[in-house]
Scaffold this motif. Structure first.
Motif, short mmCIF file in Angstrom:
data_model
loop_
_atom_site.label_atom_id
_atom_site.label_comp_id
_atom_site.label_asym_id
_atom_site.label_seq_id
_atom_site.Cartn_x
_atom_site.Cartn_y
_atom_site.Cartn_z
N TYR A 13 -0.79 16.89 -24.74
CA TYR A 13 -1.99 16.91 -23.68
C TYR A 13 -1.71 18.06 -22.59
O TYR A 13 -2.64 17.72 -21.82
CB TYR A 13 -1.92 15.42 -22.96
CG TYR A 13 -2.46 14.37 -24.02
CD1 TYR A 13 -3.67 14.48 -24.79
CD2 TYR A 13 -1.81 13.22 -24.32
CE1 TYR A 13 -3.83 13.61 -25.69
CE2 TYR A 13 -2.15 12.13 -25.12
CZ TYR A 13 -3.21 12.38 -25.82
OH TYR A 13 -3.51 11.28 -26.73
N GLU A 82 -6.36 10.44 -16.29
CA GLU A 82 -6.38 9.37 -17.55
C GLU A 82 -7.61 9.46 -18.56
O GLU A 82 -7.65 9.02 -19.22
CB GLU A 82 -6.94 8.12 -16.52
CG GLU A 82 -5.58 7.31 -15.62
CD GLU A 82 -5.79 6.18 -14.95
OE1 GLU A 82 -5.16 5.27 -15.22
OE2 GLU A 82 -6.89 6.13 -14.26
N VAL A 85 -5.29 11.38 -21.12
CA VAL A 85 -4.04 10.65 -21.90
C VAL A 85 -4.36 8.89 -21.96
O VAL A 85 -3.67 8.05 -22.73
CB VAL A 85 -2.70 10.69 -21.04
CG1 VAL A 85 -2.26 12.01 -21.04
CG2 VAL A 85 -2.60 9.88 -19.65
N GLY A 86 -5.61 8.68 -21.24
CA GLY A 86 -5.77 6.90 -21.31
C GLY A 86 -5.33 6.42 -19.86
O GLY A 86 -4.68 7.16 -19.29
N LEU A 88 -3.20 4.83 -17.25
CA LEU A 88 -1.90 4.92 -17.07
C LEU A 88 -1.40 3.49 -16.94
O LEU A 88 -0.20 3.19 -16.81
CB LEU A 88 -1.61 5.64 -15.75
CG LEU A 88 -1.81 7.17 -15.76
CD1 LEU A 88 -1.85 7.70 -14.68
CD2 LEU A 88 -0.79 7.81 -16.74
N GLU A 90 -1.71 1.52 -19.39
CA GLU A 90 -1.06 1.17 -20.71
C GLU A 90 0.28 2.01 -20.96
O GLU A 90 0.55 2.91 -20.46
CB GLU A 90 -1.95 1.74 -21.65
CG GLU A 90 -3.30 1.19 -21.72
CD GLU A 90 -3.37 -0.16 -22.27
OE1 GLU A 90 -2.52 -0.40 -23.16
OE2 GLU A 90 -4.08 -0.95 -21.64
N ARG A 93 1.89 6.15 -21.78
CA ARG A 93 0.86 7.23 -21.53
C ARG A 93 1.76 8.27 -20.64
O ARG A 93 1.27 9.40 -20.57
CB ARG A 93 -0.30 6.61 -20.87
CG ARG A 93 -0.97 5.55 -21.21
CD ARG A 93 -1.74 6.37 -22.73
NE ARG A 93 -2.43 5.21 -23.15
CZ ARG A 93 -3.06 5.21 -24.18
NH1 ARG A 93 -3.58 6.29 -24.78
NH2 ARG A 93 -3.80 4.29 -24.67
#
Length: 111
Positions: A13, A82, A85-86, A88, A90, A93
């Motif tokens: 990423y 976010e 990577v989705g 944070l 979770e 990540r």
């Protein structure tokens, strides 16, 4: 000014994050190769070798991104990270830290 430090767990990423920074007019960052303590202990210290199973899914190497930015860019930078990577919230990540910068030397005056 703020220091944004992001420990990126999935280095695939990295390029996308740097592109997002440029879109936000964040023109500088330092990227470091980094390794978490758990990885070192599981690989290099025999007594902790059993932790390898606990670390499944974690990466042996990460990237650490450091950038000094104005306060008004902190939330947009976090949002951009976010989106890539989705959340944070979770696990796995990455870890993001924002610190106050008291003084800074060596930056361009146009900053």
């Amino acid at each position: 000014m703020k220091l944004l430090v992001f420990f990126l767990n999935k280095e695939e990423y990295l390029e996308e994050i740097l592109e997002a920074f440029l879109e936000l007019n964040i023109k500088g960052a330092t990227i470091l190769d980094s390794v978490g303590m758990g990885s070192i202990m599981a690989q290099d210290i025999p007594i902790f070798a059993g932790f390898k199973n606990l670390l499944q899914g974690s990466r042996p190497a990460n990237k650490t991104i450091l950038t000094v930015i104005p306060e008004n860019l902190v939330q947009p930078a976090i949002k951009a990270i976010e989106q890539i990577v989705g959340s944070l919230e979770e696990p796995g990540r990455g870890l993001l830290i924002v610190l106050n910068v008291e003084q800074i030397f060596g930056l361009s005056k146009t900053f």
